[in-house]
Design an enzyme around this catalytic site. Structure first.
Site, PDB file in Angstrom:
ATOM      1  N   HIS A  77       0.827  -1.221   0.000  1.00 54.97           N
ATOM      2  CA  HIS A  77       0.000   0.000   0.000  1.00 54.97           C
ATOM      3  C   HIS A  77       0.855   1.262   0.000  1.00 54.97           C
ATOM      4  O   HIS A  77       0.334   2.367   0.020  1.00 54.97           O
ATOM      5  CB  HIS A  77      -0.970   0.002   1.191  1.00 54.97           C
ATOM      6  N   HIS A 101       7.863   6.586   4.141  1.00 52.27           N
ATOM      7  CA  HIS A 101       7.004   6.100   3.068  1.00 52.27           C
ATOM      8  C   HIS A 101       6.181   7.284   2.568  1.00 52.27           C
ATOM      9  O   HIS A 101       6.255   8.368   3.138  1.00 52.27           O
ATOM     10  CB  HIS A 101       6.086   4.971   3.581  1.00 52.27           C
ATOM     11  N   HIS A 148       2.355   8.767   0.437  1.00 47.56           N
ATOM     12  CA  HIS A 148       0.968   8.630  -0.033  1.00 47.56           C
ATOM     13  C   HIS A 148       0.827   9.563  -1.223  1.00 47.56           C
ATOM     14  O   HIS A 148       1.449  10.635  -1.237  1.00 47.56           O
ATOM     15  CB  HIS A 148      -0.011   9.032   1.076  1.00 47.56           C
ATOM     16  N   GLU A 204      -2.434  13.376   2.550  1.00 47.04           N
ATOM     17  CA  GLU A 204      -3.391  12.932   3.578  1.00 47.04           C
ATOM     18  C   GLU A 204      -3.882  14.144   4.375  1.00 47.04           C
ATOM     19  O   GLU A 204      -5.077  14.404   4.451  1.00 47.04           O
ATOM     20  CB  GLU A 204      -2.710  11.904   4.488  1.00 47.04           C
ATOM     21  N   HIS A 255       6.053  10.697   4.761  1.00 52.17           N
ATOM     22  CA  HIS A 255       5.998  10.488   6.214  1.00 52.17           C
ATOM     23  C   HIS A 255       7.292   9.870   6.722  1.00 52.17           C
ATOM     24  O   HIS A 255       7.661   8.764   6.304  1.00 52.17           O
ATOM     25  CB  HIS A 255       4.819   9.566   6.557  1.00 52.17           C
ATOM     26  N   THR A 282      -2.408   6.596   9.925  1.00 54.65           N
ATOM     27  CA  THR A 282      -3.458   6.893   8.941  1.00 54.65           C
ATOM     28  C   THR A 282      -3.884   5.649   8.155  1.00 54.65           C
ATOM     29  O   THR A 282      -4.735   5.720   7.277  1.00 54.65           O
ATOM     30  CB  THR A 282      -2.977   7.942   7.911  1.00 54.65           C
ATOM     31  N   THR A 283      -3.264   4.503   8.496  1.00 50.04           N
ATOM     32  CA  THR A 283      -3.707   3.236   7.912  1.00 50.04           C
ATOM     33  C   THR A 283      -3.934   2.257   9.067  1.00 50.04           C
ATOM     34  O   THR A 283      -3.384   2.453  10.165  1.00 50.04           O
ATOM     35  CB  THR A 283      -2.630   2.621   6.981  1.00 50.04           C
TER      36      THR A 283
HETATM   37  C1  LIG Z   1       1.663  -3.349  14.674  1.00 46.76           C
HETATM   38  C2  LIG Z   1       2.298  -2.860  13.415  1.00 46.76           C
HETATM   39  C3  LIG Z   1       1.811  -1.470  13.086  1.00 46.76           C
HETATM   40  C4  LIG Z   1       2.537  -0.937  11.860  1.00 46.76           C
HETATM   41  C5  LIG Z   1       2.124   0.499  11.605  1.00 46.76           C
HETATM   42  C6  LIG Z   1       2.819   0.994  10.372  1.00 46.76           C
HETATM   43  C7  LIG Z   1       2.456   2.414  10.052  1.00 46.76           C
HETATM   44  C8  LIG Z   1       3.391   3.420  10.249  1.00 46.76           C
HETATM   45  C9  LIG Z   1       3.080   4.742   9.912  1.00 46.76           C
HETATM   46  C10 LIG Z   1       1.828   5.039   9.365  1.00 46.76           C
HETATM   47  S1  LIG Z   1       1.434   6.705   8.923  1.00 46.76           S
HETATM   48  N1  LIG Z   1       0.794   6.728   7.463  1.00 46.76           N
HETATM   49  O1  LIG Z   1       0.439   7.157   9.878  1.00 46.76           O
HETATM   50  O2  LIG Z   1       2.691   7.467   8.946  1.00 46.76           O
HETATM   51  C11 LIG Z   1       0.879   4.052   9.165  1.00 46.76           C
HETATM   52  C12 LIG Z   1       1.196   2.726   9.521  1.00 46.76           C
HETATM   53 ZN   LIG Z   2       1.887   7.504   6.061  1.00 46.89          ZN
END
Ligand SMILES: CCCCCCc1ccc(S(N)(=O)=O)cc1
Ligand SMILES: [Zn+2]
Length: 251
Positions: free
Chosen positions: A58, A86, A88, A98, A111, A193-194
């Site tokens: 994703h 990573h 988006h 986002e 991010h 956010t995921t």
């Molecule tokens: C128990 C494992 C959890 C992995 C969570 C991985 C994750 C990291 C950062 C973001 S973000 N888009 O809010 O930066 C989303 C998901």
């Molecule tokens: Zn993110």
């Protein structure tokens, strides 16, 4: 990953009190002089000597192996360790970020994910704690190429399918992915956010966007997700602000 509108069933916290992203209403943000001067936000990253890239189905993610530290600003005395970064993005330049600013969407959002190494023993330990994570959000807008991001965008073609991983034999300094102005930002308490959408993130969203070239944005849009479709529009729309205040470090 299914569409954000379906997440509430499997992850009830999707409708929680401190979800992310949000629309940043600039006129409602409160100036916070406390995050200036001696306790200004500070990054101290060690350049990666080789770059580990993963298409995790994703997003495209760079797994950090060196010691990189984020301190100051809204983070108090705690030291947050860089874990990964990573992005988006949208199917076209008009959408993809986002966070939004007075309803404006950027083409993409980078991010940089950090965990509280002063209080917890690992990312996995910190990820569910209310002060466990700190994420730097950098808006991306089409323009000139970002040279440091070429390490990622030049290799997207080799990371086409979900699950693909590679190690690029080159250095990467995460500092060079930040905007030139890292003093002006908004900050608020939010979440991943995921899924699993844990409410563990202190968000720091820089006001100044960074430019990526059209080609660099196209490289992202040609990635393939875990459903075998073009990886595009992998952004969550803004969630309700509820009883939260957004702080800003600039007037
Ligand atoms: C128990 C494992 C959890 C992995 C969570 C991985 C994750 C990291 C950062 C973001 S973000 N888009 O809010 O930066 C989303 C998901
Ligand atoms: Zn993110």
């Amino acid at each position: 990953m299914k569409r954000p509108s379906t997440w509430g069933k499997d992850f009830p916290i999707a409708n929680g009190e401190r979800q992310s992203p949000i629309d940043i209403v600039t006129s409602a943000a409160e100036y916070d002089s406390d995050v200036q001067g001696s306790n200004a936000l500070s990054t101290n990253y060690t350049p990666e000597s080789e770059v580990k890239l993963v298409n995790n189905g994703h997003s495209i993610m760079c797994q950090i192996t060196k010691k990189g530290v984020l301190t100051g600003g809204p983070l108090g005395k705690d030291e947050y360790r860089l874990e990964q970064f990573h992005l988006h993005w949208g199917a076209e330049d008009g959408r993809g970020s986002e966070h939004t600013v007075d309803g404006k969407m950027y083409a993409s959002e980078l991010h940089l994910v950090h965990w509280n190494a002063s209080k917890y023993s690992s990312f996995a330990d910190a990820v569910q704690k209310p002060d466990g994570l700190a994420v730097l959000g950098i808006f991306i807008t089409p323009g000139v190429a970002c040279n440091q991001f070429k390490v990622i965008s030049d290799n997207c073609g080799k990371l086409k399918t979900s699950g693909a991983e590679m190690t690029v034999d080159t250095t990467l300094d995460p500092t060079l992915l930040l905007p030139s102005n890292t003093s002006d930002y908004w900050t608020y308490l939010g979440s991943l956010t995921t899924p699993p959408l844990f409410e563990s993130v202190t968000w720091i969203v820089f006001k100044e966007p960074v430019e990526y070239s059209k080609e660099q944005l196209l490289a992202l849009r040609n990635l393939v997700d875990s459903d075998g479709n073009h990886m595009q529009d992998n952004y969550r729309p803004p969630a309700a602000l509820k009883q939260r205040k957004v702080k800003k470090t600039f007037t």
